[in-house]
Enzyme design. Sequence first.
Site, PDB file in Angstrom:
ATOM      1  N   ASP A  12       0.821  -1.229   0.000  1.00 62.89           N
ATOM      2  CA  ASP A  12       0.000   0.000   0.000  1.00 62.89           C
ATOM      3  C   ASP A  12       0.845   1.264   0.000  1.00 62.89           C
ATOM      4  OD1 ASP A  12      -2.161  -1.759   0.375  1.00 62.89           O
ATOM      5  OD2 ASP A  12      -1.921  -1.650   2.543  1.00 62.89           O
ATOM      6  N   GLY A  14       1.615   2.986  -2.568  1.00 61.98           N
ATOM      7  CA  GLY A  14       1.230   3.886  -3.662  1.00 61.98           C
ATOM      8  C   GLY A  14       1.864   3.458  -4.979  1.00 61.98           C
ATOM      9  N   ALA A  38      -4.414  -8.033  -2.828  1.00 64.58           N
ATOM     10  CA  ALA A  38      -4.108  -6.645  -2.469  1.00 64.58           C
ATOM     11  C   ALA A  38      -4.525  -5.802  -3.653  1.00 64.58           C
ATOM     12  CB  ALA A  38      -2.616  -6.463  -2.185  1.00 64.58           C
ATOM     13  N   HIS A  40      -4.368  -2.055  -6.005  1.00 66.55           N
ATOM     14  CA  HIS A  40      -3.638  -0.844  -6.361  1.00 66.55           C
ATOM     15  C   HIS A  40      -4.688   0.203  -6.728  1.00 66.55           C
ATOM     16  CE1 HIS A  40       0.184  -3.008  -6.712  1.00 66.55           C
ATOM     17  NE2 HIS A  40      -0.574  -3.983  -7.140  1.00 66.55           N
ATOM     18  N   THR A  41      -4.622   1.346  -6.054  1.00 65.65           N
ATOM     19  CA  THR A  41      -5.608   2.384  -6.345  1.00 65.65           C
ATOM     20  C   THR A  41      -5.088   3.270  -7.458  1.00 65.65           C
ATOM     21  OG1 THR A  41      -6.047   2.345  -3.994  1.00 65.65           O
ATOM     22  CG2 THR A  41      -7.052   4.137  -5.258  1.00 65.65           C
ATOM     23  N   THR A 127      -6.139 -12.521   3.968  1.00 62.34           N
ATOM     24  CA  THR A 127      -7.306 -11.912   3.312  1.00 62.34           C
ATOM     25  C   THR A 127      -8.275 -13.004   2.837  1.00 62.34           C
ATOM     26  OG1 THR A 127      -6.089 -11.900   1.234  1.00 62.34           O
ATOM     27  CG2 THR A 127      -6.067  -9.854   2.523  1.00 62.34           C
ATOM     28  N   THR A 303      -8.497  -3.765  -1.025  1.00 62.90           N
ATOM     29  CA  THR A 303      -9.198  -5.021  -1.304  1.00 62.90           C
ATOM     30  C   THR A 303     -10.167  -5.363  -0.175  1.00 62.90           C
ATOM     31  OG1 THR A 303      -7.294  -5.839  -2.491  1.00 62.90           O
ATOM     32  CG2 THR A 303      -8.855  -7.495  -1.767  1.00 62.90           C
ATOM     33  N   THR A 304      -9.715  -5.182   1.055  1.00 60.57           N
ATOM     34  CA  THR A 304     -10.482  -5.689   2.188  1.00 60.57           C
ATOM     35  C   THR A 304     -11.335  -4.615   2.861  1.00 60.57           C
ATOM     36  OG1 THR A 304      -8.635  -5.132   3.621  1.00 60.57           O
ATOM     37  CG2 THR A 304      -8.669  -7.369   2.742  1.00 60.57           C
ATOM     38  N   GLY A 305     -11.006  -3.341   2.651  1.00 61.60           N
ATOM     39  CA  GLY A 305     -11.701  -2.258   3.363  1.00 61.60           C
ATOM     40  C   GLY A 305     -11.284  -2.173   4.825  1.00 61.60           C
ATOM     41  N   ASP A 336       1.920  15.064   1.065  1.00 60.77           N
ATOM     42  CA  ASP A 336       0.846  16.038   1.338  1.00 60.77           C
ATOM     43  C   ASP A 336       0.080  15.721   2.627  1.00 60.77           C
ATOM     44  OD1 ASP A 336       0.179  13.867  -0.622  1.00 60.77           O
ATOM     45  OD2 ASP A 336      -1.854  14.442  -0.056  1.00 60.77           O
TER      46      ASP A 336
HETATM   47  P1  GDP Z   1      -0.392   0.163  -3.732  1.00 61.15           P
HETATM   48  O1  GDP Z   1      -0.980  -1.169  -3.425  1.00 61.15           O
HETATM   49  O2  GDP Z   1       1.047   0.265  -3.370  1.00 61.15           O
HETATM   50  O3  GDP Z   1      -0.666   0.587  -5.136  1.00 61.15           O
HETATM   51  O4  GDP Z   1      -1.102   1.239  -2.773  1.00 61.15           O
HETATM   52  P2  GDP Z   1      -2.679   1.445  -2.513  1.00 61.15           P
HETATM   53  O5  GDP Z   1      -3.308   1.910  -3.744  1.00 61.15           O
HETATM   54  O6  GDP Z   1      -3.266   0.275  -1.844  1.00 61.15           O
HETATM   55  O7  GDP Z   1      -2.611   2.581  -1.389  1.00 61.15           O
HETATM   56  C1  GDP Z   1      -2.079   3.817  -1.608  1.00 61.15           C
HETATM   57  C2  GDP Z   1      -3.121   4.856  -1.255  1.00 61.15           C
HETATM   58  O8  GDP Z   1      -2.506   6.143  -1.270  1.00 61.15           O
HETATM   59  C3  GDP Z   1      -4.245   4.959  -2.280  1.00 61.15           C
HETATM   60  O9  GDP Z   1      -5.402   5.380  -1.600  1.00 61.15           O
HETATM   61  C4  GDP Z   1      -3.742   6.032  -3.238  1.00 61.15           C
HETATM   62  O10 GDP Z   1      -4.790   6.680  -3.944  1.00 61.15           O
HETATM   63  C5  GDP Z   1      -3.097   6.962  -2.266  1.00 61.15           C
HETATM   64  N1  GDP Z   1      -2.002   7.797  -2.771  1.00 61.15           N
HETATM   65  C6  GDP Z   1      -0.953   7.446  -3.584  1.00 61.15           C
HETATM   66  N2  GDP Z   1      -0.087   8.484  -3.666  1.00 61.15           N
HETATM   67  C7  GDP Z   1      -0.596   9.483  -2.900  1.00 61.15           C
HETATM   68  C8  GDP Z   1      -0.141  10.796  -2.547  1.00 61.15           C
HETATM   69  O11 GDP Z   1       0.919  11.256  -2.935  1.00 61.15           O
HETATM   70  N3  GDP Z   1      -0.937  11.522  -1.678  1.00 61.15           N
HETATM   71  C9  GDP Z   1      -2.103  11.044  -1.187  1.00 61.15           C
HETATM   72  N4  GDP Z   1      -2.800  11.811  -0.352  1.00 61.15           N
HETATM   73  N5  GDP Z   1      -2.546   9.796  -1.478  1.00 61.15           N
HETATM   74  C10 GDP Z   1      -1.796   9.046  -2.320  1.00 61.15           C
END
Ligand code: GDP
Length: 434
Positions: A12, A14, A38, A40-41, A127, A303-305, A336
């Site tokens: 998670d 990013g 898992a 990826h958002t 999970t 994935t899981t909330g 940020d």
């Molecule tokens: P991944 O599995 O490594 O892709 O990560 P996830 O998607 O599970 O979790 C990363 C979270 O951080 C998600 O909600 C993204 O939208 C968010 N995110 C990624 N980069 C940034 C950032 O620079 N700032 C903020 N505020 N959120 C971010």
Amino acid sequence: MVTAIVGANWGDEGKGKITDMLAEQSDVVIRFQGGANAGHTIINDYGRFALHILPSGSFYPHVTNIIGNGVALDGKKLVKELSAITGQGIPAPRLIISQRAQLLLPYHVLQDTYEEERLGGKAYGSTKSGIAPFYSDKYAKTGIQVCDLYHEERLRERVKAALAVKNVLFQHLYHKPPVDAEALLQELLELREILRPYVGDTVGFVHKALRDGKRILLEGQLGSMKDPDLGIYPMTTSSHTLAGFGCVGAGVPPTSIEKVICVTKAYSSSVGSHTEPFVSELTGEAGDELRRRGGDQGEFGATTGRPRRVGWFDAVATRYGCMVQGATEVALTCLDVLGYLDEIPVCVGYDIDGLVTDVFPPTPELMKAKPVFARLPGWKCDIRGCRDYAALPQEARDYVDFIEARIGVPVRLVSTGPRREEITQRESGLSCSC
Ligand code: GDP
């Protein structure tokens, strides 16, 4: 050339955002390990998506997305994710599924669920996606490869052989009903036709792409801490989360990986269970606040909330995490999020039985570690969406400099928001030590 995008921590970090962003200038994106356990958002012009099994290049029509042989392929989840995307009017991704990938089957999910039930309070916080039983079967050589779907007699034999063992476990250890081989075979024959247009020789494809000078991204799932060899065993996942495993799980030659971008957040988060060691964890109201402000919609598993555990940046774990990935550079995300703090602690050492170390230890010692914090001044303003590194407040740049010096890898990307374009490029005086 190949660039790997992998996690330095517990997942998670990013990675999805960074992969989606870099996929624009790439030709191929490959998932090489893990499964749909898992997410990826990705936030882009089409909306917000949590991809679980599809590679993060899926939104670019020019990118070939590959599900490599190292992935645990849950066919049903893949079909669901594909239709969720096309159902929103987005063009179907260009996708190739390795003929050597193995299928994560309903009995893996059942076994995972039954085992968590059996373990009760001692459960690993799985999970329940079937990942551990899947990889156990793969290495016990009872797995089913995608290519087996197209050889019906072989498929029948292999499914029956696998179920002969599973059903003993299900009935006599877990006291559950057996799985019916014929019903499962019918399901697999239906899946075979759905997958048919996508299945191919991904290893041959990738080697040709390399000969043709194409740019390839390897997309890791989870992070270094979750690697079963070099992570916090046994509170790990069951596939290798390290860039090096891309050579096996995607079939790229070791010498082709030129860049390893390690993604890490400006604070820590982990979706694992409360029994896992998490040295720099922040609990109570302060933890709730960081969780609420974190990520794009708070720190809750894609994935899981599940609410993620949160904490301060852990320089000990992250330096180790970058080292075992062979990081050539770092992408620091979520800077940020920290804009509300007067002062920001960073974990710079572990106190283990009264001795302070900055070397990441194996699990039994890690369980005893207490954090040693340095405290840095906050910048107390909103930097969300900033695209110019030089325009960030001095305190924010000092924070990044401090982290870079501690982890020893150049920080080249600093992300200031979840959207694709919310990113800054940073010049680093540091050269990679690897
Ligand atoms: P991944 O599995 O490594 O892709 O990560 P996830 O998607 O599970 O979790 C990363 C979270 O951080 C998600 O909600 C993204 O939208 C968010 N995110 C990624 N980069 C940034 C950032 O620079 N700032 C903020 N505020 N959120 C971010």
